[in-house]
Design a protein around this motif. Structure first.
Motif, PDB file in Angstrom:
ATOM      1  N   TRP A 174      -3.107  11.485 -22.790  1.00 22.39           N
ATOM      2  CA  TRP A 174      -4.037  11.605 -21.678  1.00 22.39           C
ATOM      3  C   TRP A 174      -4.839  10.321 -21.499  1.00 22.39           C
ATOM      4  O   TRP A 174      -5.010   9.834 -20.376  1.00 22.39           O
ATOM      5  CB  TRP A 174      -4.948  12.812 -21.902  1.00 22.39           C
ATOM      6  N   MET A 175      -5.316   9.736 -22.606  1.00 18.56           N
ATOM      7  CA  MET A 175      -6.087   8.482 -22.512  1.00 18.56           C
ATOM      8  C   MET A 175      -5.219   7.341 -21.971  1.00 18.56           C
ATOM      9  O   MET A 175      -5.669   6.556 -21.132  1.00 18.56           O
ATOM     10  CB  MET A 175      -6.660   8.106 -23.879  1.00 18.56           C
ATOM     11  N   MET A 176      -3.977   7.264 -22.426  1.00 21.22           N
ATOM     12  CA  MET A 176      -3.088   6.213 -21.916  1.00 21.22           C
ATOM     13  C   MET A 176      -2.806   6.427 -20.433  1.00 21.22           C
ATOM     14  O   MET A 176      -2.776   5.467 -19.659  1.00 21.22           O
ATOM     15  CB  MET A 176      -1.789   6.179 -22.724  1.00 21.22           C
ATOM     16  N   SER A 177      -2.622   7.680 -20.027  1.00 17.07           N
ATOM     17  CA  SER A 177      -2.407   7.981 -18.606  1.00 17.07           C
ATOM     18  C   SER A 177      -3.636   7.620 -17.783  1.00 17.07           C
ATOM     19  O   SER A 177      -3.512   7.081 -16.671  1.00 17.07           O
ATOM     20  CB  SER A 177      -2.086   9.465 -18.412  1.00 17.07           C
ATOM     21  N   ALA A 178      -4.811   7.904 -18.320  1.00 16.70           N
ATOM     22  CA  ALA A 178      -6.052   7.567 -17.607  1.00 16.70           C
ATOM     23  C   ALA A 178      -6.173   6.055 -17.425  1.00 16.70           C
ATOM     24  O   ALA A 178      -6.605   5.589 -16.358  1.00 16.70           O
ATOM     25  CB  ALA A 178      -7.259   8.116 -18.360  1.00 16.70           C
ATOM     26  N   CYS A 179      -5.795   5.283 -18.438  1.00 18.16           N
ATOM     27  CA  CYS A 179      -5.820   3.812 -18.305  1.00 18.16           C
ATOM     28  C   CYS A 179      -4.869   3.352 -17.209  1.00 18.16           C
ATOM     29  O   CYS A 179      -5.207   2.465 -16.412  1.00 18.16           O
ATOM     30  CB  CYS A 179      -5.449   3.145 -19.627  1.00 18.16           C
ATOM     31  N   LEU A 180      -3.692   3.953 -17.161  1.00 20.40           N
ATOM     32  CA  LEU A 180      -2.742   3.598 -16.096  1.00 20.40           C
ATOM     33  C   LEU A 180      -3.278   4.008 -14.720  1.00 20.40           C
ATOM     34  O   LEU A 180      -3.070   3.303 -13.731  1.00 20.40           O
ATOM     35  CB  LEU A 180      -1.380   4.243 -16.355  1.00 20.40           C
ATOM     36  N   GLU A 181      -3.971   5.139 -14.653  1.00 22.33           N
ATOM     37  CA  GLU A 181      -4.560   5.578 -13.386  1.00 22.33           C
ATOM     38  C   GLU A 181      -5.616   4.586 -12.896  1.00 22.33           C
ATOM     39  O   GLU A 181      -5.679   4.284 -11.701  1.00 22.33           O
ATOM     40  CB  GLU A 181      -5.196   6.957 -13.543  1.00 22.33           C
ATOM     41  N   VAL A 182      -6.437   4.082 -13.814  1.00 23.04           N
ATOM     42  CA  VAL A 182      -7.455   3.092 -13.449  1.00 23.04           C
ATOM     43  C   VAL A 182      -6.782   1.823 -12.929  1.00 23.04           C
ATOM     44  O   VAL A 182      -7.177   1.260 -11.902  1.00 23.04           O
ATOM     45  CB  VAL A 182      -8.383   2.782 -14.652  1.00 23.04           C
ATOM     46  N   GLY A 183      -5.742   1.376 -13.638  1.00 19.98           N
ATOM     47  CA  GLY A 183      -5.005   0.196 -13.189  1.00 19.98           C
ATOM     48  C   GLY A 183      -4.381   0.401 -11.819  1.00 19.98           C
ATOM     49  O   GLY A 183      -4.417  -0.486 -10.962  1.00 19.98           O
ATOM     50  N   GLN A 184      -3.830   1.585 -11.601  1.00 21.59           N
ATOM     51  CA  GLN A 184      -3.238   1.905 -10.305  1.00 21.59           C
ATOM     52  C   GLN A 184      -4.301   1.883  -9.213  1.00 21.59           C
ATOM     53  O   GLN A 184      -4.078   1.330  -8.129  1.00 21.59           O
ATOM     54  CB  GLN A 184      -2.567   3.270 -10.355  1.00 21.59           C
ATOM     55  N   SER A 185      -5.450   2.455  -9.473  1.00 20.64           N
ATOM     56  CA  SER A 185      -6.532   2.473  -8.480  1.00 20.64           C
ATOM     57  C   SER A 185      -6.972   1.055  -8.117  1.00 20.64           C
ATOM     58  O   SER A 185      -7.191   0.744  -6.943  1.00 20.64           O
ATOM     59  CB  SER A 185      -7.735   3.248  -9.006  1.00 20.64           C
ATOM     60  N   ARG A 186      -7.081   0.190  -9.121  1.00 23.46           N
ATOM     61  CA  ARG A 186      -7.475  -1.197  -8.859  1.00 23.46           C
ATOM     62  C   ARG A 186      -6.419  -1.924  -8.047  1.00 23.46           C
ATOM     63  O   ARG A 186      -6.750  -2.700  -7.146  1.00 23.46           O
ATOM     64  CB  ARG A 186      -7.759  -1.923 -10.163  1.00 23.46           C
TER      65      ARG A 186
ATOM     66  N   PRO B   1       0.808  -1.227   0.000  1.00 16.63           N
ATOM     67  CA  PRO B   1       0.000   0.000   0.000  1.00 16.63           C
ATOM     68  C   PRO B   1       0.842   1.279   0.000  1.00 16.63           C
ATOM     69  O   PRO B   1       0.409   2.311  -0.493  1.00 16.63           O
ATOM     70  CB  PRO B   1      -0.827  -0.110   1.284  1.00 16.63           C
ATOM     71  N   VAL B   2       2.066   1.193   0.523  1.00 17.86           N
ATOM     72  CA  VAL B   2       2.964   2.346   0.510  1.00 17.86           C
ATOM     73  C   VAL B   2       3.657   2.459  -0.844  1.00 17.86           C
ATOM     74  O   VAL B   2       3.924   3.558  -1.327  1.00 17.86           O
ATOM     75  CB  VAL B   2       4.014   2.210   1.646  1.00 17.86           C
ATOM     76  N   ILE B   3       3.936   1.318  -1.475  1.00 16.49           N
ATOM     77  CA  ILE B   3       4.719   1.274  -2.712  1.00 16.49           C
ATOM     78  C   ILE B   3       3.875   1.550  -3.956  1.00 16.49           C
ATOM     79  O   ILE B   3       4.340   2.204  -4.896  1.00 16.49           O
ATOM     80  CB  ILE B   3       5.424  -0.101  -2.833  1.00 16.49           C
ATOM     81  N   ILE B   4       2.638   1.102  -3.994  1.00 17.11           N
ATOM     82  CA  ILE B   4       1.836   1.168  -5.230  1.00 17.11           C
ATOM     83  C   ILE B   4       1.573   2.599  -5.722  1.00 17.11           C
ATOM     84  O   ILE B   4       1.755   2.869  -6.912  1.00 17.11           O
ATOM     85  CB  ILE B   4       0.528   0.371  -5.074  1.00 17.11           C
ATOM     86  N   PRO B   5       1.150   3.551  -4.889  1.00 19.60           N
ATOM     87  CA  PRO B   5       0.870   4.890  -5.439  1.00 19.60           C
ATOM     88  C   PRO B   5       2.073   5.549  -6.126  1.00 19.60           C
ATOM     89  O   PRO B   5       1.947   5.996  -7.270  1.00 19.60           O
ATOM     90  CB  PRO B   5       0.393   5.691  -4.223  1.00 19.60           C
ATOM     91  N   PRO B   6       3.264   5.582  -5.499  1.00 17.03           N
ATOM     92  CA  PRO B   6       4.374   6.206  -6.230  1.00 17.03           C
ATOM     93  C   PRO B   6       4.826   5.384  -7.436  1.00 17.03           C
ATOM     94  O   PRO B   6       5.313   5.941  -8.423  1.00 17.03           O
ATOM     95  CB  PRO B   6       5.489   6.330  -5.194  1.00 17.03           C
ATOM     96  N   THR B   7       4.648   4.051  -7.384  1.00 16.48           N
ATOM     97  CA  THR B   7       5.003   3.227  -8.545  1.00 16.48           C
ATOM     98  C   THR B   7       4.089   3.551  -9.717  1.00 16.48           C
ATOM     99  O   THR B   7       4.553   3.702 -10.860  1.00 16.48           O
ATOM    100  CB  THR B   7       4.907   1.728  -8.191  1.00 16.48           C
ATOM    101  N   GLY B   8       2.806   3.681  -9.460  1.00 16.20           N
ATOM    102  CA  GLY B   8       1.870   4.079 -10.518  1.00 16.20           C
ATOM    103  C   GLY B   8       2.209   5.437 -11.082  1.00 16.20           C
ATOM    104  O   GLY B   8       2.167   5.650 -12.300  1.00 16.20           O
ATOM    105  N   ASN B   9       2.567   6.363 -10.201  1.00 15.30           N
ATOM    106  CA  ASN B   9       2.951   7.695 -10.656  1.00 15.30           C
ATOM    107  C   ASN B   9       4.206   7.639 -11.525  1.00 15.30           C
ATOM    108  O   ASN B   9       4.322   8.368 -12.512  1.00 15.30           O
ATOM    109  CB  ASN B   9       3.182   8.626  -9.470  1.00 15.30           C
ATOM    110  N   MET B  10       5.143   6.775 -11.173  1.00 19.01           N
ATOM    111  CA  MET B  10       6.369   6.641 -11.962  1.00 19.01           C
ATOM    112  C   MET B  10       6.067   6.090 -13.352  1.00 19.01           C
ATOM    113  O   MET B  10       6.660   6.523 -14.335  1.00 19.01           O
ATOM    114  CB  MET B  10       7.381   5.735 -11.249  1.00 19.01           C
ATOM    115  N   PHE B  11       5.149   5.112 -13.450  1.00 17.32           N
ATOM    116  CA  PHE B  11       4.799   4.569 -14.757  1.00 17.32           C
ATOM    117  C   PHE B  11       4.113   5.625 -15.629  1.00 17.32           C
ATOM    118  O   PHE B  11       4.380   5.725 -16.823  1.00 17.32           O
ATOM    119  CB  PHE B  11       3.917   3.321 -14.621  1.00 17.32           C
TER     120      PHE B  11
END
Length: 184
Positions: free
Chosen positions: A159-171, A105-115
């Motif tokens: 933007w669409m590709m970033s939004a897809c990554l954001e959804v994946g990160q949220s899940r 839970p600590v690692i996932i948010p910054p990892t998603g941001n890095m991707f």
């Protein structure tokens, strides 16, 4: 067991500290140029544009990711390590069963941001004339003088590709929280 940057082996620790400091301290565009243009001048290997861009992105993002994982692992209370050591659990088992499930839970948010950042930073590789989204937008827009239309189209695709990554990160965040709650 401490992360490599903080390990008791001074040589390994020095290499890890140099790597993270160097690749986090240089702008990504400079890294792209150093790998693509600088290495051949030093007599090292000649790397084509696409592998140079991939290598530069990988080294840069990898340096940031080492710090993300280091902080995630160090966020776990030292007592957890000691408890499992006293029970003669190995490093791998302790990491897999205790440390990583609590650290995710600590690692996932910054990892998603890095991707997401890496996706956007891939546009810098266009300076090497790599057929990448930004390069294509400039190339197609130039002869027709439709720069704005092509750049807006490329921006919407990013933007669409970033939004897809954001959804994946949220899940992933929801899943890691669920796993963490189930383990209690």
């Amino acid at each position: 067991m401490p992360p490599l940057r903080n390990c008791p082996n001074g040589f390994a620790s020095a290499i890890a500290r140099f790597y993270t400091s160097f690749f986090r301290g240089l702008p990504l565009l400079m890294q792209v140029y150093l790998i693509y243009l600088g290495l051949p001048q030093l007599g090292c290997v000649i790397i084509n544009a696409v592998p140079s861009g991939v290598l530069a992105l990988s080294l840069c993002v990898g340096a940031y990711m080492t710090e993300v994982f280091r902080s995630g692992i160090q966020s776990i209370d030292r007592g957890h390590w000691e408890a499992f050591r006293s029970m003669s659990f190995g490093f791998g088992l302790t990491m897999r069963r205790i440390i990583l499930p609590q650290g995710l839970p600590v690692i996932i948010p910054p990892t998603g941001n890095m991707f997401i950042g890496m996706l956007k930073d891939s546009s810098l590789v266009s300076v090497l004339r790599v057929w990448e989204l930004t390069f294509l937008a400039r190339t197609i827009g130039q002869p027709t003088f439709h720069h704005m239309e092509m750049l807006i189209t490329a921006s919407l695709i990013y933007w669409m590709m970033s939004a897809c990554l954001e959804v994946g990160q949220s899940r992933l965040e929801l899943h890691s929280e669920g796993v963490r709650c189930d383990d209690r």
